[in-house]
Design an enzyme around this catalytic site. Structure first.
Site, mmCIF file in Angstrom:
data_model
loop_
_atom_site.group_PDB
_atom_site.id
_atom_site.type_symbol
_atom_site.label_atom_id
_atom_site.label_comp_id
_atom_site.label_asym_id
_atom_site.label_seq_id
_atom_site.Cartn_x
_atom_site.Cartn_y
_atom_site.Cartn_z
ATOM 1 N N ASP A 1 -0.711 2.612 -13.926
ATOM 2 C CA ASP A 1 0.737 3.159 -13.861
ATOM 3 C C ASP A 1 1.612 2.175 -12.926
ATOM 4 O O ASP A 1 2.562 1.738 -13.179
ATOM 5 C CB ASP A 1 0.570 4.335 -13.300
ATOM 6 C CG ASP A 1 0.344 5.403 -14.436
ATOM 7 O OD1 ASP A 1 0.964 5.870 -15.125
ATOM 8 O OD2 ASP A 1 -0.927 5.722 -14.373
ATOM 9 N N ARG B 1 1.201 8.714 3.188
ATOM 10 C CA ARG B 1 2.454 8.428 2.460
ATOM 11 C C ARG B 1 3.500 7.748 3.609
ATOM 12 O O ARG B 1 4.094 6.880 3.264
ATOM 13 C CB ARG B 1 2.878 9.613 1.816
ATOM 14 C CG ARG B 1 1.883 9.991 0.920
ATOM 15 C CD ARG B 1 1.220 8.931 0.102
ATOM 16 N NE ARG B 1 0.542 9.341 -0.820
ATOM 17 C CZ ARG B 1 -0.482 8.652 -1.490
ATOM 18 N NH1 ARG B 1 -0.738 7.334 -1.157
ATOM 19 N NH2 ARG B 1 -1.101 9.051 -2.578
#
Ligand code: ARG
Length: 400
Positions: A16, A97
């Site tokens: 991806d 993150r």
């Protein structure tokens, strides 16, 4: 005019994110894509990943060695907060993150890019964490999320990649979606999508099945200074090394497996499997040391703060004013959380079985039932009279 001229893309080496490279250039008119892969101790070799990005058309392929910062600046504060989302998930993916976002923003500023990009889809928490963190760190940067918009199925994505020389995955790709870093692994999808299905043993990599764990318990003494883990069995260790060693020891005993249905920020319930042996053991030990060194009121009040902290980290608000305020509270509470906790690892359980601290508030002469008892028993009587007074008045009124 494309959506941006120069973009720094968060890159993992998977299909991806690889497809994002030609997609940004071909479909969205981006002139140059710089990829950034973060080393968070996941154990992958990043050299080949670097090459993959260049083969897929990246102008430049950066690798950031961020393991130390990940543990010191993100994981350890979360341990001080005893952070467990919905009381169970130690945030092993969520904590990575904001750090990746920071690395992306720094690279964008260094390379004078006008946007950053990531390969998250529109259904998860990670897109929120990236977008919000990037915006917080540099509000003038655009955030592009091609996979949120392209609407391609897995097969279509692979086919699109092949047109631009991105090899389709060689082995029959695993049905699972897996995120890995030094703190642990998060596994979802495939057969796990049915909440009734027990996870197959194949999903686990860091923790042993209970049937295969040693039949003897193992004891580890974890040392803390001001709420930060500093030593194992009396030996001072750097944070990364400490986590690595503890992952081994705790994982060998099957500690840190979590199977849960969680509430994502975007409203979806999802079934996720986690394994985070060191992190689970460290939170259990840290919480135990707090029970010895914090006063009752601070300890009780902190539970509420911990809950807010965990939700906020899960929900992508690492770089927010509320997070800073909670950090200040938590930091203040940790000044005397120094000492040693003896942990017993056995058959999937990490149990604190002993604790000591130079700042211990445990007063033997008050706690004892023996002859050294220093507690004033007479004082209890008056205290209970006053404490129970409102209840007594209420009860009398009922009977009138
Ligand atoms: N549900 C976890 C979180 O929101 C993990 C997300 C990534 N999981 C994965 N299997 N790729 O933090």
């Amino acid at each position: 005019m494309g959506r941006a001229k120069k973009v720094v893309l968060a890159y993992s080496g998977g299909v991806d994110t690889s497809v994002c490279i030609p997609y940004l250039k071909q479909e969205w008119g981006v002139e140059s894509v710089i990829t950034l892969a973060a080393d968070l101790g996941q154990g992958d070799e990043l050299g080949p990943i670097q090459k993959k990005a260049l083969d897929a058309g990246a102008e430049e392929s950066l690798v950031a060695d961020a393991t130390q910062s990940f543990i010191e600046d993100y994981a350890f504060p979360a341990i001080q907060a005893n952070a467990l989302y919905e009381n169970r998930y130690p945030l092993s993916t969520a904590l990575a993150r904001p750090l990746i976002a920071k690395l992306l923003v720094e690279a964008a500023e260094r390379y004078d890019a006008d946007a950053v990009a990531h390969g998250c889809t529109g259904k998860g928490n990670d897109q929120v964490r990236f977008d919000v963190s990037i915006t917080a760190l540099n509000p003038s940067l655009k955030v592009l999320a091609p996979a949120r918009e392209w609407g391609m199925s897995r097969e279509e994505t692979i086919a699109y990649g092949e047109r631009y020389g991105i090899p389709s995955p060689v082995k029959k790709s695993s049905p699972y979606s897996i995120d890995t870093n030094l703190l642990g692994r998060s596994i979802e999808a495939g057969p796990l999508e049915d909440p009734w299905n027990e996870p197959l043993e194949e999903v686990y990599a860091l923790t042993a099945a209970i049937a295969k764990t040693p039949n003897e318990p193992e004891y580890v003494e974890i040392g803390f200074e001001k709420g930060l883990p500093t030593a194992l069995n009396g030996k001072t260790l750097a944070p990364v090394e400490l986590v690595r060693q503890l992952n081994q020891t705790a994982g060998r005993h099957g500690v840190g497996r979590i199977d849960m249905i969680e509430n994502r920020l975007v409203g979806i319930k999802s079934r996720e499997i986690y394994e985070a042996p060191a992190l689970i053991a460290l939170i259990a030990a840290h919480r135990d040391l707090e029970s010895l060194t914090l006063t009752a009121d601070v300890s009780h009040y902190k539970r509420g703060i911990e809950e807010s902290y965990s939700q906020l980290v899960y929900n992508g608000l690492w770089y927010s004013p509320l997070k800073q305020a909670l950090d200040a509270f938590i930091g203040q509470t940790q000044q005397r959380v120094t000492g040693v906790v003896r942990m017993k690892f056995f058959k999937g359980i990490a149990a604190p079985v002993g604790r000591k601290s130079e700042f211990s508030l445990y007063a033997s002469d008050l706690a004892t039932y023996g002859s050294e008892d220093a507690f004033d028993h007479k004082a209890a009587e008056g205290f209970i009279y006053v404490w129970g007074l409102p209840t007594r008045v209420w009860s009398q009124k009922l009977r009138e």
